[in-house]
Write a protein that holds these residues in place. Structure first.
Motif, short mmCIF file in Angstrom:
data_model
loop_
_atom_site.label_atom_id
_atom_site.label_comp_id
_atom_site.label_asym_id
_atom_site.label_seq_id
_atom_site.Cartn_x
_atom_site.Cartn_y
_atom_site.Cartn_z
N VAL A 1 -4.33 -14.47 2.38
CA VAL A 1 -4.12 -13.33 1.68
C VAL A 1 -3.39 -12.40 2.33
O VAL A 1 -2.32 -11.87 1.99
N CYS A 2 -3.63 -12.27 3.75
CA CYS A 2 -2.73 -11.02 4.60
C CYS A 2 -1.41 -11.71 4.83
O CYS A 2 -0.69 -10.64 4.94
N SER A 3 -1.24 -13.06 5.07
CA SER A 3 0.16 -13.42 5.20
C SER A 3 0.89 -13.61 4.07
O SER A 3 2.16 -12.98 4.06
N GLU B 1 7.21 5.89 0.03
CA GLU B 1 6.19 5.22 1.21
C GLU B 1 5.50 3.96 0.41
O GLU B 1 5.00 3.90 -0.63
N PHE B 2 5.79 2.67 1.01
CA PHE B 2 5.09 1.58 0.71
C PHE B 2 4.32 0.98 2.03
O PHE B 2 4.85 0.76 3.01
N ARG B 3 2.89 0.51 1.44
CA ARG B 3 2.09 0.16 2.74
C ARG B 3 1.17 -0.84 2.13
O ARG B 3 0.75 -0.93 0.80
N VAL B 4 0.84 -1.88 2.94
CA VAL B 4 -0.10 -2.89 2.99
C VAL B 4 -1.12 -2.97 3.74
O VAL B 4 -1.16 -2.68 4.95
N ASP B 5 -2.52 -2.95 3.31
CA ASP B 5 -3.77 -2.73 4.00
C ASP B 5 -4.58 -4.11 3.82
O ASP B 5 -4.63 -4.46 2.53
N CYS B 6 -4.72 -4.89 4.73
CA CYS B 6 -5.34 -6.17 4.30
C CYS B 6 -6.70 -6.27 5.23
O CYS B 6 -6.49 -6.02 6.39
N ALA B 7 -8.04 -6.49 4.59
CA ALA B 7 -9.20 -6.37 5.60
C ALA B 7 -9.32 -7.54 6.54
O ALA B 7 -8.63 -8.82 6.09
N GLU B 8 -9.83 -7.34 7.70
CA GLU B 8 -9.73 -8.47 8.66
C GLU B 8 -11.13 -9.54 8.16
O GLU B 8 -11.96 -9.14 7.57
N GLY B 9 -10.61 -10.72 8.45
CA GLY B 9 -11.48 -11.99 8.27
C GLY B 9 -11.48 -12.07 6.66
O GLY B 9 -12.75 -12.63 6.30
N LEU B 10 -10.52 -11.49 6.08
CA LEU B 10 -10.51 -11.90 4.55
C LEU B 10 -10.60 -13.49 4.08
O LEU B 10 -9.54 -14.29 4.74
#
Length: 478
Positions: A329-331, A350-359
């Motif tokens: 998902v993060c990639s 402003e465009f931002r992507v947040d991806c939880a660690e270890g998803l």
């Protein structure tokens, strides 16, 4: 029609009640009068037999009739209120309880005389010359043990019995008449209580039949008519909802035709103008390339429109097969960020992507996943004039949740129910400058559900909207 129904109900109820009352009381009356007469006769007979036997006890020791016996007969006559005759073994009357009677010397029936000589009792109705009215008579042997001297007859008028039976019958007749009157009143009330709600139902059904689906029947009855009214109200409610949905769908189809016509006519008109200008040689060499670029872009736009329509039809017909694999998902989101950062920057967003660690990886078709996220993010950027667009990915149980939030014009509560329908464009009046045919979110919903996930939206009029897409993660079964 209502009068016919009302009269029919009234007639049927009236005839049913009257027939029941008349038959019931008639049968009961006949039975009562029959059994009452029999009971009275039997009681009178037993009473006379007891009295006759008492008379025999008093005179059983004597074989002749003298003044003492006659006095005793008079005494018993007054005591028992019954006429008394005594006859000998030949059936000839030799004494009576009243001096003025003219029956002395006459004979009783031989059949009665024979019964008495055998020691038997007899009961009969005497009716012969000299009697002014029928009499109930009982006859017992006169004598003691085997010595039979003749018979003792006690008789009383039967008029009292007949009068009693007549009074019973008259009472039953009056009861029948009263029952008929009460039945008529009850039938009138029942007919009114049934026909009144039926008339209300008929009027409401007529209005519903004419298209007034908002009409409701107001009947407070806990019976079959009340159930019928509730059923019709429920049917009217469903028809009203169906009509609203049909009108909404009709509006969506009309909007789609207008949108598609506009989306196709605008590029075709531009391309026609450019081609005519190029054909007439009105465009110099320096500007031809820009004209070609515009025509290519318009052609691509029309192709995208047709591709979306084709895609949605295939999804509706289950003609799309997924090629599902574990997707990091993060990639995936980092690659999507590269695609949309330039578009957002061009609008100063402003465009931002947040991806939880270890998803954990999501189990999805990569191309379709990109189509899902791209459609939602494109919508967010398109309807946001200032502020930001953010994409957040987090784990939610056995699912990965993609949350796309913007600070755009939002989606009204009335439109949120329909944004997933094909060809629907939310807030049309507030976004007339935005291109689109309302197919993107319909495709998103179909693709998400095809993956076994869910999609939902939260929004008010201002500010912005939040889309939540939940897709299953990779499991040991995948």
């Amino acid at each position: 029609m209502l009068r016919t129904i009302n009269k029919s109900i009234f007639r049927r109820l009236l005839f049913s009640y009257l027939l029941t009352v008349l038959l019931g009381l008639g049968v009961v009356g006949l039975l009562i009068s029959f059994f009452a007469k029999g009971y009275i006769y039997d009681s009178k007979k037993e009473e006379l037999l007891r009295k006759a036997k008492k008379v025999n006890l008093a005179i059983q020791e004597t074989q002749t009739i003298d003044s003492t016996v006659e006095s005793m007969l008079v005494f018993f006559d007054q005591t028992f209120d019954s006429r008394i005759w005594i006859f000998d073994g030949n059936g000839k009357i030799i004494a009576t309880s009243t001096k003025d009677e003219v029956f002395i010397g006459k004979s009783v029936a031989m059949s009665i005389a024979k019964k008495v000589t055998r020691g038997e009792t007899a009961v009969s109705e005497l009716s012969f010359e000299g009697l002014t009215q029928p009499m109930l008579s009982v006859t017992v042997p006169w004598g003691k043990d085997n010595r039979i001297y003749g018979g003792i007859v006690l008789h009383a008028p039967v008029n009292g019995i007949n009068e009693t039976v007549s009074q019973i019958r008259e009472t039953i007749l009056w009861g029948t008449l009263i029952g008929v009157l009460i039945s008529t009143a009850m039938v009138s009330y029942l007919s009114w209580s049934i026909s009144r709600p039926l008339q209300a139902i008929d009027r409401a059904a007529s209005e519903i039949g004419l298209g007034n689906y908002a009409k409701r029947i107001e009947i407070d009855a806990a019976d079959e008519i009340g159930d019928l009214a509730q059923t019709i109200n429920s049917m009217a409610g469903k028809l009203e909802l169906t009509e609203r949905e049909r009108s909404k769908a009709e509006q969506i189809r009309n909007d789609f035709l207008a949108n598609v016509s506009h989306e196709l006519r605008t590029p075709l008109t531009a391309m026609q103008g450019f081609l005519e200008a190029l054909q007439d040689g009105l465009i110099d060499e320096d500007r031809r390339q820009s004209y070609y670029d515009v025509m290519v872009q318009e052609t691509l736009h029309m192709n995208r429109l047709l591709d979306d329509i084709t895609m949605l039809n295939k999804l509706k017909n289950d003609e799309i097969a997924l090629s599902r694999h574990p997707v990091d998902v993060c990639s995936f989101l980092r690659n999507m960020a590269l695609k949309f950062e330039a578009i957002a920057l061009a609008k100063r967003l402003e465009f931002r992507v947040d991806c939880a660690e270890g998803l954990p990886p999501v189990f999805a078709d990569l191309d379709r996943l990109e189509q899902i996220v791209s459609n939602v993010v494109n919508n967010a950027i398109k309807f946001t004039e200032r502020g930001h667009v953010r994409v957040v990915a987090r784990q939610d149980g056995a699912f990965v949740e993609f949350e796309v939030t913007d600070t755009g014009i939002g989606i009204s509560a009335a439109d949120q129910e329909f944004i997933w329908e094909r060809f629907f464009k939310a807030d049309r009046g507030r976004a007339k400058n935005q291109k689109g045919t309302g197919l993107g979110l319909a495709i998103v919903k179909e693709l998400v559900e095809l993956h076994g996930g869910t999609v939902a939206v939260e929004s008010g009029p201002d500010p912005g909207a939040t889309f939540r897409i939940r897709l299953p993660i990779q499991s040991s079964k995948n």
